[in-house]
Design an enzyme around this catalytic site. Sequence first.
Site, PDB file in Angstrom:
ATOM      1  N   ASP A  48       0.859  -1.138   0.133  1.00 30.70           N
ATOM      2  CA  ASP A  48      -0.131   0.012  -0.059  1.00 30.70           C
ATOM      3  C   ASP A  48       0.695   1.288   0.025  1.00 30.70           C
ATOM      4  OD1 ASP A  48      -3.001   1.110   0.982  1.00 30.70           O
ATOM      5  OD2 ASP A  48      -1.252   2.392   1.810  1.00 30.70           O
ATOM      6  N   TYR A  53       2.980   9.961  -0.455  1.00 31.12           N
ATOM      7  CA  TYR A  53       4.160   9.101   0.288  1.00 31.12           C
ATOM      8  C   TYR A  53       5.467   9.379  -0.260  1.00 31.12           C
ATOM      9  CZ  TYR A  53       0.164   6.598   2.464  1.00 31.12           C
ATOM     10  OH  TYR A  53      -0.972   6.138   3.295  1.00 31.12           O
ATOM     11  N   LYS A  82      -2.738   5.756  -4.255  1.00 35.10           N
ATOM     12  CA  LYS A  82      -3.959   6.669  -3.884  1.00 35.10           C
ATOM     13  C   LYS A  82      -3.782   8.094  -4.557  1.00 35.10           C
ATOM     14  CE  LYS A  82      -3.530   4.675   0.700  1.00 35.10           C
ATOM     15  NZ  LYS A  82      -2.553   4.462   0.942  1.00 35.10           N
ATOM     16  N   HIS A 116      -7.678   9.628  -1.980  1.00 34.95           N
ATOM     17  CA  HIS A 116      -7.158   9.429  -0.660  1.00 34.95           C
ATOM     18  C   HIS A 116      -7.852  10.410   0.468  1.00 34.95           C
ATOM     19  CE1 HIS A 116      -2.882   9.187   1.152  1.00 34.95           C
ATOM     20  NE2 HIS A 116      -3.800   8.949   1.969  1.00 34.95           N
TER      21      HIS A 116
END
Length: 292
Positions: A48, A53, A82, A116
């Site tokens: 994930d 990120y 996401k 997200h």
Amino acid sequence: MNSVTQNVRLSSGFYMPLIGFGTYKIQGRDIIYEVVDESLKVGFRSIDTAVVYRNEEDIGHALKDLLPKYNLQRSDIFITTKLAPSENGNPEGIEQSVQKSLKALNTTYIDLYLIHWPGTTRIPETSTDNPSLRAKTWDKLVDLKEQGLLRSIGVSNYTIDHLEGLLKNCRGVPPAVNQVELHPHYRQEELIKYCNEKGIHVQAYSSLGTSSSTSLLRDPTVVKIASQLNVSPARLLLKWALQQGIGIIPKAVKKEHIRDNILLDFSIDEKDMNTLSSLPQQKYTWDPSNVY
């Protein structure tokens, strides 16, 4: 059943491992390489990540090298990423974002693509424009799904209100997953019930609380039940979700934690489950209920 091989069939018809490897706040090519190596080695088959990120490219680089090492194909791995909240409601930006993620992750399709956040970074959370921007985003994701770039599409941090709005106009493609904060201190029972009724799989993040607070891991009830079962508090909290059919994406950097997070072949008896599900409530992360 071996928890490593447990899958859930999503409404899209695809299967997703119930246990995934979370990569939030894990950065740096060498560190990502090491954690992906260890996670594949111990049996994780789901990863994930998210645009925000900033580690998609490093994950893609690691997988290119490590899949052959473990005799795995791309199809043996389930990848979730996401959409950044800055692109909500921007069809062109969404298309570019998906293409960038595909390139970074070194793949021709993404197994699960999530919105997200229900809001958009450009406008206030209270703005009445949010629902139409969410609808626009979903519309574009359905197009990309139809093109085969995204196998399953879903949402993250959506409340019942957000989901109801989306389902009214989802072009016959309901969200396959809703990824939300969920643990014994924040159980979201109404949301789970709603998602179950609508065929939306609930996946938990922050299963152990957050990295900034250890109050869940140190909760005396959690510690007591964990020691009676001879497991760590972390494994108890992960199993609490898994035993209810809720997906989990624990993140870890230390090898022993990565191994522990997938060793969940024990069970919690009903009495202890009820005790854990009666703890006082406390939310640890951002609150989507403020988003109109």
